[in-house]
Design a protein around this motif. Structure first.
Motif, PDB file in Angstrom:
ATOM      1  N   ILE A 185      -2.772 -20.813  -9.901  1.00 18.53           N
ATOM      2  CA  ILE A 185      -3.569 -21.589  -8.948  1.00 18.53           C
ATOM      3  C   ILE A 185      -4.748 -22.170  -9.706  1.00 18.53           C
ATOM      4  CG2 ILE A 185      -4.887 -21.516  -6.811  1.00 18.53           C
ATOM      5  CD1 ILE A 185      -3.287 -18.984  -6.067  1.00 18.53           C
ATOM      6  N   MET A 186      -4.828 -23.503  -9.745  1.00 17.22           N
ATOM      7  CA  MET A 186      -5.907 -24.158 -10.484  1.00 17.22           C
ATOM      8  C   MET A 186      -6.757 -24.994  -9.527  1.00 17.22           C
ATOM      9  SD  MET A 186      -5.808 -26.422 -14.011  1.00 17.22           S
ATOM     10  CE  MET A 186      -5.112 -25.035 -14.901  1.00 17.22           C
ATOM     11  N   ASP A 187      -8.030 -24.665  -9.447  1.00 16.42           N
ATOM     12  CA  ASP A 187      -8.958 -25.302  -8.523  1.00 16.42           C
ATOM     13  C   ASP A 187      -9.729 -26.424  -9.215  1.00 16.42           C
ATOM     14  OD1 ASP A 187     -10.206 -25.638  -6.100  1.00 16.42           O
ATOM     15  OD2 ASP A 187     -11.069 -23.627  -6.012  1.00 16.42           O
ATOM     16  N   ASP A 188     -10.097 -27.443  -8.439  1.00 11.56           N
ATOM     17  CA  ASP A 188     -10.953 -28.541  -8.924  1.00 11.56           C
ATOM     18  C   ASP A 188     -10.387 -29.219 -10.163  1.00 11.56           C
ATOM     19  OD1 ASP A 188     -12.858 -28.300  -6.901  1.00 11.56           O
ATOM     20  OD2 ASP A 188     -13.914 -26.716  -7.968  1.00 11.56           O
ATOM     21  N   ILE A 189      -9.159 -29.709 -10.043  1.00 13.27           N
ATOM     22  CA  ILE A 189      -8.465 -30.319 -11.177  1.00 13.27           C
ATOM     23  C   ILE A 189      -9.184 -31.566 -11.681  1.00 13.27           C
ATOM     24  CG2 ILE A 189      -6.959 -31.840  -9.834  1.00 13.27           C
ATOM     25  CD1 ILE A 189      -5.774 -29.682 -12.757  1.00 13.27           C
ATOM     26  N   GLN A 206       5.605 -20.830  -9.309  1.00 12.39           N
ATOM     27  CA  GLN A 206       4.836 -21.685  -8.409  1.00 12.39           C
ATOM     28  C   GLN A 206       3.501 -22.103  -9.021  1.00 12.39           C
ATOM     29  OE1 GLN A 206       5.725 -22.819  -5.176  1.00 12.39           O
ATOM     30  NE2 GLN A 206       3.938 -24.119  -5.526  1.00 12.39           N
ATOM     31  N   ILE A 207       3.152 -23.384  -8.821  1.00 13.68           N
ATOM     32  CA  ILE A 207       1.885 -23.924  -9.287  1.00 13.68           C
ATOM     33  C   ILE A 207       1.173 -24.540  -8.088  1.00 13.68           C
ATOM     34  CG2 ILE A 207       0.755 -25.343 -11.035  1.00 13.68           C
ATOM     35  CD1 ILE A 207       3.765 -25.597 -12.178  1.00 13.68           C
ATOM     36  N   VAL A 208      -0.123 -24.242  -7.944  1.00 15.42           N
ATOM     37  CA  VAL A 208      -0.928 -24.774  -6.852  1.00 15.42           C
ATOM     38  C   VAL A 208      -2.186 -25.409  -7.439  1.00 15.42           C
ATOM     39  CG1 VAL A 208      -2.161 -24.247  -4.707  1.00 15.42           C
ATOM     40  CG2 VAL A 208      -0.079 -22.970  -5.297  1.00 15.42           C
ATOM     41  N   PHE A 209      -2.469 -26.630  -7.009  1.00 13.69           N
ATOM     42  CA  PHE A 209      -3.646 -27.342  -7.490  1.00 13.69           C
ATOM     43  C   PHE A 209      -4.543 -27.738  -6.326  1.00 13.69           C
ATOM     44  CE2 PHE A 209      -0.425 -28.490 -10.741  1.00 13.69           C
ATOM     45  CZ  PHE A 209      -1.078 -28.037 -11.876  1.00 13.69           C
ATOM     46  N   SER A 210      -5.825 -27.960  -6.625  1.00 10.90           N
ATOM     47  CA  SER A 210      -6.721 -28.568  -5.655  1.00 10.90           C
ATOM     48  C   SER A 210      -7.596 -29.588  -6.356  1.00 10.90           C
ATOM     49  CB  SER A 210      -7.601 -27.510  -4.969  1.00 10.90           C
ATOM     50  OG  SER A 210      -8.769 -27.262  -5.729  1.00 10.90           O
ATOM     51  N   SER A 211      -8.101 -30.535  -5.565  1.00 12.61           N
ATOM     52  CA  SER A 211      -8.970 -31.581  -6.096  1.00 12.61           C
ATOM     53  C   SER A 211      -9.806 -32.132  -4.948  1.00 12.61           C
ATOM     54  CB  SER A 211      -8.131 -32.692  -6.727  1.00 12.61           C
ATOM     55  OG  SER A 211      -8.932 -33.809  -7.062  1.00 12.61           O
ATOM     56  N   ASP A 212     -10.856 -32.872  -5.309  1.00 14.75           N
ATOM     57  CA  ASP A 212     -11.672 -33.467  -4.248  1.00 14.75           C
ATOM     58  C   ASP A 212     -11.116 -34.794  -3.760  1.00 14.75           C
ATOM     59  OD1 ASP A 212     -12.238 -34.892  -6.521  1.00 14.75           O
ATOM     60  OD2 ASP A 212     -14.417 -34.781  -6.337  1.00 14.75           O
ATOM     61  N   ILE A 213     -10.210 -35.418  -4.523  1.00 13.15           N
ATOM     62  CA  ILE A 213      -9.567 -36.654  -4.071  1.00 13.15           C
ATOM     63  C   ILE A 213      -8.082 -36.626  -4.425  1.00 13.15           C
ATOM     64  CG2 ILE A 213     -11.643 -38.090  -4.218  1.00 13.15           C
ATOM     65  CD1 ILE A 213     -10.672 -39.122  -6.881  1.00 13.15           C
ATOM     66  N   HIS A 214      -7.335 -37.567  -3.886  1.00 15.27           N
ATOM     67  CA  HIS A 214      -5.897 -37.683  -4.140  1.00 15.27           C
ATOM     68  C   HIS A 214      -5.661 -37.822  -5.646  1.00 15.27           C
ATOM     69  CE1 HIS A 214      -1.803 -39.286  -4.074  1.00 15.27           C
ATOM     70  NE2 HIS A 214      -1.733 -38.938  -2.793  1.00 15.27           N
ATOM     71  N   VAL A 243      -7.700 -19.901 -11.372  1.00 13.42           N
ATOM     72  CA  VAL A 243      -8.649 -20.355 -12.378  1.00 13.42           C
ATOM     73  C   VAL A 243      -9.140 -21.746 -12.005  1.00 13.42           C
ATOM     74  CG1 VAL A 243      -6.889 -21.405 -13.867  1.00 13.42           C
ATOM     75  CG2 VAL A 243      -9.039 -20.605 -14.873  1.00 13.42           C
ATOM     76  N   THR A 244     -10.401 -22.025 -12.281  1.00  8.80           N
ATOM     77  CA  THR A 244     -10.882 -23.392 -12.127  1.00  8.80           C
ATOM     78  C   THR A 244     -10.443 -24.191 -13.350  1.00  8.80           C
ATOM     79  OG1 THR A 244     -12.985 -22.985 -13.223  1.00  8.80           O
ATOM     80  CG2 THR A 244     -12.893 -22.586 -10.835  1.00  8.80           C
ATOM     81  N   SER A 245     -10.303 -25.493 -13.183  1.00 12.72           N
ATOM     82  CA  SER A 245      -9.892 -26.314 -14.324  1.00 12.72           C
ATOM     83  C   SER A 245     -10.940 -26.265 -15.437  1.00 12.72           C
ATOM     84  CB  SER A 245      -9.666 -27.761 -13.877  1.00 12.72           C
ATOM     85  OG  SER A 245     -10.875 -28.362 -13.474  1.00 12.72           O
ATOM     86  N   GLU A 246     -12.195 -26.136 -15.042  1.00 11.13           N
ATOM     87  CA  GLU A 246     -13.277 -26.048 -16.025  1.00 11.13           C
ATOM     88  C   GLU A 246     -13.128 -24.788 -16.871  1.00 11.13           C
ATOM     89  OE1 GLU A 246     -18.030 -27.077 -15.944  1.00 11.13           O
ATOM     90  OE2 GLU A 246     -17.183 -25.948 -14.271  1.00 11.13           O
ATOM     91  N   ARG A 247     -12.815 -23.669 -16.226  1.00 10.48           N
ATOM     92  CA  ARG A 247     -12.615 -22.410 -16.943  1.00 10.48           C
ATOM     93  C   ARG A 247     -11.378 -22.489 -17.852  1.00 10.48           C
ATOM     94  NH1 ARG A 247     -15.648 -18.825 -18.827  1.00 10.48           N
ATOM     95  NH2 ARG A 247     -14.411 -19.264 -20.666  1.00 10.48           N
ATOM     96  N   PHE A 248     -10.334 -23.151 -17.359  1.00 14.61           N
ATOM     97  CA  PHE A 248      -9.120 -23.356 -18.148  1.00 14.61           C
ATOM     98  C   PHE A 248      -9.441 -24.139 -19.415  1.00 14.61           C
ATOM     99  CE2 PHE A 248      -5.373 -25.935 -19.211  1.00 14.61           C
ATOM    100  CZ  PHE A 248      -4.391 -24.959 -19.307  1.00 14.61           C
ATOM    101  N   ALA A 249     -10.251 -25.199 -19.266  1.00 21.07           N
ATOM    102  CA  ALA A 249     -10.626 -26.024 -20.416  1.00 21.07           C
ATOM    103  C   ALA A 249     -11.442 -25.224 -21.429  1.00 21.07           C
ATOM    104  CB  ALA A 249     -11.406 -27.252 -19.945  1.00 21.07           C
ATOM    105  N   VAL A 250     -12.363 -24.407 -20.935  1.00 19.96           N
ATOM    106  CA  VAL A 250     -13.183 -23.576 -21.825  1.00 19.96           C
ATOM    107  C   VAL A 250     -12.308 -22.556 -22.557  1.00 19.96           C
ATOM    108  CG1 VAL A 250     -14.989 -21.800 -21.900  1.00 19.96           C
ATOM    109  CG2 VAL A 250     -15.303 -23.854 -20.507  1.00 19.96           C
ATOM    110  N   ASP A 251     -11.381 -21.922 -21.838  1.00 23.91           N
ATOM    111  CA  ASP A 251     -10.472 -20.953 -22.463  1.00 23.91           C
ATOM    112  C   ASP A 251      -9.646 -21.609 -23.569  1.00 23.91           C
ATOM    113  OD1 ASP A 251     -11.362 -18.965 -20.846  1.00 23.91           O
ATOM    114  OD2 ASP A 251      -9.602 -18.891 -19.543  1.00 23.91           O
ATOM    115  N   TYR A 252      -9.173 -22.814 -23.282  1.00 19.94           N
ATOM    116  CA  TYR A 252      -8.354 -23.525 -24.269  1.00 19.94           C
ATOM    117  C   TYR A 252      -9.179 -23.887 -25.504  1.00 19.94           C
ATOM    118  CZ  TYR A 252      -5.416 -27.100 -26.400  1.00 19.94           C
ATOM    119  OH  TYR A 252      -4.672 -27.839 -27.289  1.00 19.94           O
ATOM    120  N   PHE A 253     -10.384 -24.396 -25.273  1.00 13.57           N
ATOM    121  CA  PHE A 253     -11.262 -24.760 -26.394  1.00 13.57           C
ATOM    122  C   PHE A 253     -11.579 -23.533 -27.247  1.00 13.57           C
ATOM    123  CE2 PHE A 253     -15.565 -25.158 -28.138  1.00 13.57           C
ATOM    124  CZ  PHE A 253     -15.414 -26.297 -28.919  1.00 13.57           C
TER     125      PHE A 253
END
Length: 458
Positions: A226-230, A256-264, A194-204
């Motif tokens: 797996i959460m993309d673009d945190i 297991q949890i996996v994250f990604s982001s554009d910066i550290h 899931v993208t973090s944006e989609r996660f936020a929308v689902d939660y809202f």
């Protein structure tokens, strides 16, 4: 603004008549402004909306090749544009629509969810089956991230939990984290991407509908999350709090949890410190821009996967011309493949150069003020203080780094840097640049800081 649906008293959504042709024409106007003319002409020609039902837009394409490319590369952009026209649009599906040679208005629609099943994203877990370790091209730039990802796929929940991969757009983060998911899915694990944006929308939405408990149960059922673009969770306090509790629940159960982001993660402003602390529990690894040798290897591997013949001089030209972004390499390769298929032959170097010229956007240049703002943000000081006549330690170091980066990365002259940095003499700039160079020799921490600042500037 379009209003394609309404809800009756029983809560049932019904479809209204909508001018989908006008809707798509308006969408195309926005899309054309967002991409190069050549890409627009190649991928959006002969596309149209087949239907709009229950919030799902079915987009007609002239071929499977175009359908796959739009779904893979332009899905989010198309969805964003359509949602700006009407918020009722929730998803996009694709159908190959062939026009009869005798009657141009007669269409044959192919259901996008039935044929060629291996090409479609699974709606239950959001995994793209094309993103596997087998199709991931390994080079010096991504070897560490690849090793970490494979380790997680072999021992989920045990080693490197969480795994956090960061890097700029187009470096292969999504491919790699989804490869982890596809491998573990193959091994019988319950995976969700899931993208973090989609996660936020689902939660809202769960809060709005009073189904927060169902939301919690949904995400806690998975073995692998797996959460993309945190980075898109920045400043979303309630969503971050929910992610924090979800993280703890999964981690405590060796999931297991996996994250990604554009910066550290430590540079993600607007992200709670306790979340950053959780990210640091596992493995944090970056994927920098691919070097020349790796870009050549990627081109050869991708062309072989797609049965495209590329001459050595073409590979060299593409790898040299297109720096840093794997998606741009793949986009150029697909344009070459499309043109090659149309002509029925291998393209020569001059033809490839013309394609690249038409498809490559001019690189944006940064103003000095942009560099100042980003460095000031990194050190958490006001940009205006950089220009002031002050010797405060918290200002002097950022100012010297700005001078060094302007000189080394953007080749700005010493006198020009001095003038733009508050009217300082060029000898002051030279001294600052030399000091940073010398300090870097004995300070790995300073080298890392400069590397992170350069990431912010890209």
């Amino acid at each position: 603004m379009y209003s394609p649906t309404h809800t009756n008293n029983a809560g049932v959504i019904k479809t209204e008549q909508v001018d989908v042709k006008k809707m798509w024409d308006d969408a195309l106007v926005a899309i054309e402004l967002s991409i190069t003319p050549a890409n627009f002409k190649t991928w959006f020609k002969d596309t149209h909306i087949v239907s709009l039902e229950g919030g799902t837009v079915t987009l007609g394409t002239p071929s499977v090749f175009v359908k796959d490319w739009l779904a893979d590369k332009y899905q989010l952009m198309i969805l964003k544009v359509l949602r700006e026209l009407t918020p009722h649009v929730r998803s996009i599906e694709y159908a190959v629509v062939q026009k009869n040679s005798k009657r141009q208005d007669k269409q044959q629609t192919v259901n996008a969810s039935l044929p060629l099943e291996e090409y479609y994203i699974n709606k239950n877990d959001n995994l793209n089956p094309k993103y596997t370790f087998e199709t991931f091209v390994i080079g010096p730039f991504n070897a560490l991230a690849h090793t970490a990802a494979k380790t997680v796929a072999e021992k989920p929940g045990v080693t490197y939990n969480p795994l956090f991969i960061y890097g700029k757009t187009g470096h292969g983060k999504t491919h790699l984290i989804q490869a982890v998911g596809n491998r573990l899915k193959k091994n019988g694990k319950k995976v969700f991407y899931v993208t973090s944006e989609r996660f936020a929308v689902d939660y809202f939405n769960s809060l709005q509908s009073g189904t927060a408990n169902n939301f919690k149960d949904k995400y806690r059922q998975y073995d692998i999350l797996i959460m993309d673009d945190i980075q898109f969770l920045a400043n979303k306090e309630k969503t971050q709090e929910e992610l924090f509790h979800l993280f703890n629940a999964m981690h405590d159960n060796n999931k297991q949890i996996v994250f990604s982001s554009d910066i550290h993660p430590s540079l993600l402003s607007g992200l709670e410190e306790r979340l950053q602390s959780r990210f640091a529990q596992g493995m944090i690894v970056d994927i920098p821009a691919p070097d020349l040798e790796s870009r050549e290897a990627i081109l050869r591997a991708k062309s072989a996967q797609n049965s495209i013949v590329l001459e050595d001089d073409v590979v060299t030209h593409l790898a040299t011309t297109i720096e840093g972004n794997i998606r741009e390499l793949e986009g150029a390769l697909n344009s070459i493949m499309c043109q090659s298929q149309l002509l029925g032959r291998t393209l020569n170097i001059d033809e490839v150069k013309q394609i690249i010229k038409n498809n490559t956007r001019p690189r944006k240049t940064l103003a000095v003020s942009d560099v100042v703002d980003k460095v000031a943000r990194y050190f958490d000081i006001e940009p205006a203080t950089i220009y002031e006549k002050t010797r405060k330690k918290e200002v002097v170091k950022p100012r010297q780094l700005i001078m060094y980066i302007l000189r080394e990365d953007f080749q700005v002259s010493y006198p020009s840097i001095g003038q733009k940095m508050g009217g300082r003499d060029h000898t002051t700039v030279i001294h600052s640049c030399e000091k940073v160079k010398n300090d870097m020799k004995n300070s790995p921490e300073l080298e890392e800081e400069i590397a992170q600042i350069r990431l912010l500037l890209k």
